[in-house]
Write a protein that holds these residues in place. Structure first.
Motif, PDB file in Angstrom:
ATOM      1  N   ARG A  74      38.259  27.024  30.799  1.00  0.00           N
ATOM      2  CA  ARG A  74      39.063  27.560  29.688  1.00  0.00           C
ATOM      3  C   ARG A  74      38.399  28.795  29.082  1.00  0.00           C
ATOM      4  NH1 ARG A  74      39.599  22.052  28.625  1.00  0.00           N
ATOM      5  NH2 ARG A  74      37.985  22.151  27.002  1.00  0.00           N
ATOM      6  N   ASP A  75      37.079  28.748  28.927  1.00  0.00           N
ATOM      7  CA  ASP A  75      36.360  29.900  28.373  1.00  0.00           C
ATOM      8  C   ASP A  75      36.478  31.118  29.290  1.00  0.00           C
ATOM      9  OD1 ASP A  75      35.594  28.431  26.157  1.00  0.00           O
ATOM     10  OD2 ASP A  75      33.528  28.121  26.842  1.00  0.00           O
ATOM     11  N   LYS A  95      39.952  32.518  28.937  1.00  0.00           N
ATOM     12  CA  LYS A  95      40.078  33.225  27.658  1.00  0.00           C
ATOM     13  C   LYS A  95      39.374  34.583  27.713  1.00  0.00           C
ATOM     14  CE  LYS A  95      39.601  32.407  22.714  1.00  0.00           C
ATOM     15  NZ  LYS A  95      39.191  31.463  21.669  1.00  0.00           N
TER      16      LYS A  95
END
Length: 89
Positions: free
Chosen positions: A15-16, A19
């Motif tokens: 997810r990081d 993002k």
């Protein structure tokens, strides 16, 4: 190693990365973002997220990790880029 992360940490890392790559894409509008993991020196997990442009340096090839003296930016310009990326996160 990425394979040694537990499911929760691996998902959070993914997810990081998504993002961060989204912020890069939104800030710089590259034609492609390359993702690479290097590092034999000590145990750690990180990825290089590299915006690339058609006709630009290393297009259609792995990005060049060699230092490019012509590519060095003044501190003020780096601060501007950092602020831009932070605003997109």
């Amino acid at each position: 190693e990425l394979c040694q992360l537990d499911e929760k940490d691996a998902a959070a890392f993914g997810r990081d990365m998504a993002k961060a790559s989204g912020a890069i894409y939104e800030a710089f509008h590259p034609d492609k973002i390359n993702y690479a993991a290097y590092g034999d020196g000590y145990p750690h997990v990180h990825f290089h997220l590299v915006p690339k442009y058609k006709g630009g340096k290393s297009w259609s090839a792995p990005f060049d990790l060699a230092e490019d003296p012509a590519g060095k930016l003044p501190a003020q310009e780096l601060d501007t880029i950092i602020a831009l990326l932070r605003s997109k996160l």
